[in-house]
Design a protein around this motif. Structure first.
Motif: not given
Length: 375
Positions: A242-250, A325-341
């Motif tokens: 839950q800690t990891i999920i919460a950090t990722r979502e925030v 050059n592309c950008f969006c607010t697509y939340e589903c991609q943020y799992t990878c874009n935060t957890l794996y960055n």
């Protein structure tokens, strides 16, 4: 499966390879016609959906996945949904399946979910139900009278199922748009009082049926994210996961807000590298947003997504995404874009350390209290 965590951890440092997170539109069929839906064109047309046999072939060649989201359309309209989930768990593709539903077909959703949970005891199911407003607002934008009450009934039924199945996790998602932004705080509070669930939010995206709904007030969006952050921080003490999920979502919500305000990307996107999308007709894309981004169709590659992932077209599109050059607010991609960055690794380390420190302190206090009672 014991090797899977090691496989996924390596991808923090090595981004090349097959996808580790997939979003799979298993159907375009839907019993609602939501005003904020970005997929309304596909919902309104007849698509050549992959058959169960074709899905079986695809699953047999999937790489190990950290998680897999089954969506649509309305995924519970597929009569073979139970069989699809069983295949995924039996072939050990993933331990975590996410299902998104509008909650309209209460009896079918509850019956199918119970069968999935009973037949797949070693798999984790997260089932998210959409609520977009109080009854009048929800029904108006879902374009179906009674859809709010049915969604509420479905959630109550799922909570009863949760009492018997520890592998079920229930969530509620609100799509934030112009039509519900004025009542978003009251709605989230009301849902928590009624159901004991603190709902998440996604910002309206893509090209919705009613484009005026994209006129969201930035200040309301910011306050909503702050409220959600407080909720998620409070849940961090529950477990390490839950800690990891919460950090990722925030982190993800903050990145989405920055992108919304700046209208430019402020992060590196791993869509097409770590994450991909499969549509109901077999088309494979890096994400749901980027236009003209089809890597290829499963039917043309013998249902092998790893071959598509290595194609010349896929490499070209990945390079395009890499330019920023592309950008969006697509939340589903943020799992990878935060957890794996690696850039965000300190945030996860900080919150994980906090969890262990709090866990250690709380555990010590509880032990002392028990000892004193027994003396």
């Amino acid at each position: 499966m014991n090797k899977l965590p090691h496989i996924f951890l390596k991808r923090i440092f090595k981004k090349t390879g097959p996808p580790i997170h997939l979003i799979w539109f298993i159907t375009a069929k839907c019993d609602l016609r939501c005003s904020h839906c970005f997929y309304y064109r596909q919902v309104s047309t007849k698509a050549e959906e992959l058959s169960y046999a074709e899905i079986n072939k695809t699953i047999s060649k999937l790489p190990p996945l950290l998680s897999l989201s089954l969506t649509g359309g309305e995924p519970f309209l597929r009569s073979d949904l139970l069989g699809i989930t069983q295949l995924l768990f039996e072939k050990k593709i993933t331990k975590n399946i996410v299902l998104f539903s509008n909650g309209f077909n209460t009896e079918n959703i509850l019956a199918t979910t119970e069968k999935i949970l009973s037949n797949c005891p070693n798999g984790n199911i997260f089932l998210g139900i959409s609520i977009d407003g109080f009854e009048e607002i929800h029904d108006r934008y879902r374009n179906k009278k009674g859809s709010y009450q049915r969604a509420i009934d479905t959630l109550k039924g799922l909570k009863n199922l949760k009492n018997n199945f520890s592998n079920l996790n229930i969530g509620i998602g609100i799509t934030l748009h112009q039509g519900n932004q004025a009542i978003i705080k009251e709605l989230r509070d009301d849902i928590y009082v009624k159901l004991g669930i603190k709902p998440g939010i996604t910002l309206i995206r893509g090209e919705p049926k009613s484009p005026e709904l994209k006129n969201v007030d930035a200040e309301i969006y910011k306050k909503t994210i702050s409220s959600l952050e407080n909720d998620r921080r409070a849940s961090q003490h529950i477990s390490l996961l839950q800690t990891i999920i919460a950090t990722r979502e925030v982190l993800g919500q903050k990145l989405a807000y920055k992108t919304f305000v700046r209208q430019s990307r402020s992060y590196y996107c791993y869509a097409g590298s770590l994450m991909g999308v499969i549509y109901e007709n077999g088309d494979v894309h890096p994400c749901e947003i980027l236009k003209d981004s089809c890597f290829g169709n499963l039917r043309d590659y013998n249902y092998d997504i790893t071959k598509i992932w290595k194609s010349k077209k896929a490499n070209q599109i990945r390079k395009l995404i890499g330019t920023g050059n592309c950008f969006c607010t697509y939340e589903c991609q943020y799992t990878c874009n935060t957890l794996y960055n690696i850039r965000f690794l300190p945030y996860f380390i900080r919150d994980i350390l906090k969890y262990f420190i709090n866990f250690w302190i709380v555990d010590r206090i509880k032990t002392k209290i028990i000892r004193r009672k027994n003396e």
